[in-house]
Design an enzyme around this catalytic site. Sequence first.
Site, mmCIF file in Angstrom:
data_model
loop_
_atom_site.group_PDB
_atom_site.id
_atom_site.type_symbol
_atom_site.label_atom_id
_atom_site.label_comp_id
_atom_site.label_asym_id
_atom_site.label_seq_id
_atom_site.Cartn_x
_atom_site.Cartn_y
_atom_site.Cartn_z
ATOM 1 N N ASP A 1 -11.393 2.849 3.606
ATOM 2 C CA ASP A 1 -11.832 1.272 3.490
ATOM 3 C C ASP A 1 -13.474 0.576 3.436
ATOM 4 O O ASP A 1 -13.443 0.120 3.575
ATOM 5 C CB ASP A 1 -10.968 -0.008 5.097
ATOM 6 C CG ASP A 1 -9.637 -0.542 4.898
ATOM 7 O OD1 ASP A 1 -9.398 -0.263 3.850
ATOM 8 O OD2 ASP A 1 -9.495 -0.759 5.813
ATOM 9 N N GLN B 1 -4.404 -1.405 9.570
ATOM 10 C CA GLN B 1 -4.048 -3.134 8.894
ATOM 11 C C GLN B 1 -5.352 -4.104 9.840
ATOM 12 O O GLN B 1 -4.645 -4.669 11.128
ATOM 13 C CB GLN B 1 -3.098 -2.585 8.454
ATOM 14 C CG GLN B 1 -2.897 -4.827 7.710
ATOM 15 C CD GLN B 1 -3.476 -4.166 6.226
ATOM 16 O OE1 GLN B 1 -3.063 -3.648 6.248
ATOM 17 N NE2 GLN B 1 -4.159 -5.533 6.531
ATOM 18 N N LYS C 1 1.224 -1.232 0.053
ATOM 19 C CA LYS C 1 0.426 -0.395 -0.102
ATOM 20 C C LYS C 1 1.406 0.910 -0.085
ATOM 21 O O LYS C 1 0.587 2.528 -0.764
ATOM 22 C CB LYS C 1 -1.031 0.304 1.183
ATOM 23 C CG LYS C 1 -1.793 -1.069 1.270
ATOM 24 C CD LYS C 1 -2.902 -1.204 2.167
ATOM 25 C CE LYS C 1 -3.722 -2.459 2.017
ATOM 26 N NZ LYS C 1 -4.431 -2.498 3.735
#
Length: 296
Positions: free
Chosen positions: A119, A96, A52
């Site tokens: 997200d 994460q 990422k």
Amino acid sequence: MPMIIDGKAIAEKVKAQCRESIAALKSRGITPGLAVVIIGDDPASHAYVRSKVRTCEELGLHSLKIQKPSETSQEQLLEIIAELNADEAIDGILVQSPPPPHIDEGAVVRAIDPAKDVDGFHPLNVAKLAMDDDSGFVPCTPFGCQRLLIEHGIETSGARVVVLGRSMIVGKPMALLMMRNGIGGNATVTVAHSRTRDLASVTREADILIAAIGKPHLVTADHVKDGATVIDVGINRVVDSTTKSGYRLVGDVDFDAVAPKCSAITPVPGGVGPMTIAMLMANTIKSSQLRHRATS
Ligand code: NDP
């Protein structure tokens, strides 16, 4: 032979569009920023975070990686999130997954400012998806799967779609996206899971089968009707002594057995995986655009 859906190529196309949007923002003195928080030392999670951050660098996004030990408390993590919520240079925040077991992941997601929840896991963004409100963020993996179908001209309107898996990260938002009234939607959707009776008879109904279960090669030729499109979300490590790492990645679909029956299919790796990161970048840019529209 089926059409092999090339996730890498489509992810590059999404990234090229991101570059154009970033250039437009930069011409106004704005650099979109993504903060990635990682707690603990799970190697797979670190690998995801690295890619990422690398993609942010590749596109010219500002990235901030916050790495903390597994002993980090819930309160400390919530403090970090509060700081990121207040940080003007940050448009997107993600923690994460999975965090260590003592962390309440739901509470962490709820603490993220929904306007920075790239997200798409915050309850407000889940509700916006369900309510066809485009001002929210769609979770990156299902968003990427839908984009693969759109880019390949695979008709979803009126199609029978079976989503295999009902997680909040993939299955549920995937089903919501496919049933939405709009491009890449308007499908008739069935969601199957571990309690589904006679799974193969359900999945064989699918014009488009989307597998997100986390079980290597669970989907066999018997689960797929002739001419179906198969999207394989699964990323599973299986032992393989012939590789340097000692493992290889396989999907939830037995590709070799299923591909000959399909009209189109995604490979693993190189299918859905690259799309997830590309859509994360797109969501971060959208956040920046929305936030700066709100303040300018
Ligand atoms: P979860 O474990 O959260 O959910 C799995 C789902 O599959 C559950 O709904 C479960 O049912 C269902 N399931 C499990 N076993 C069976 C079975 N035998 N028959 C039918 N249904 C079953 O997984 P995720 O949704 O987070 O991830 C799914 C897969 O996708 C994983 O391999 C993951 O690594 C991969 N993934 C890939 C991404 C990418 O970028 N390509 C991103 C995110 C995930 P129940 O609810 O009844 O338990």
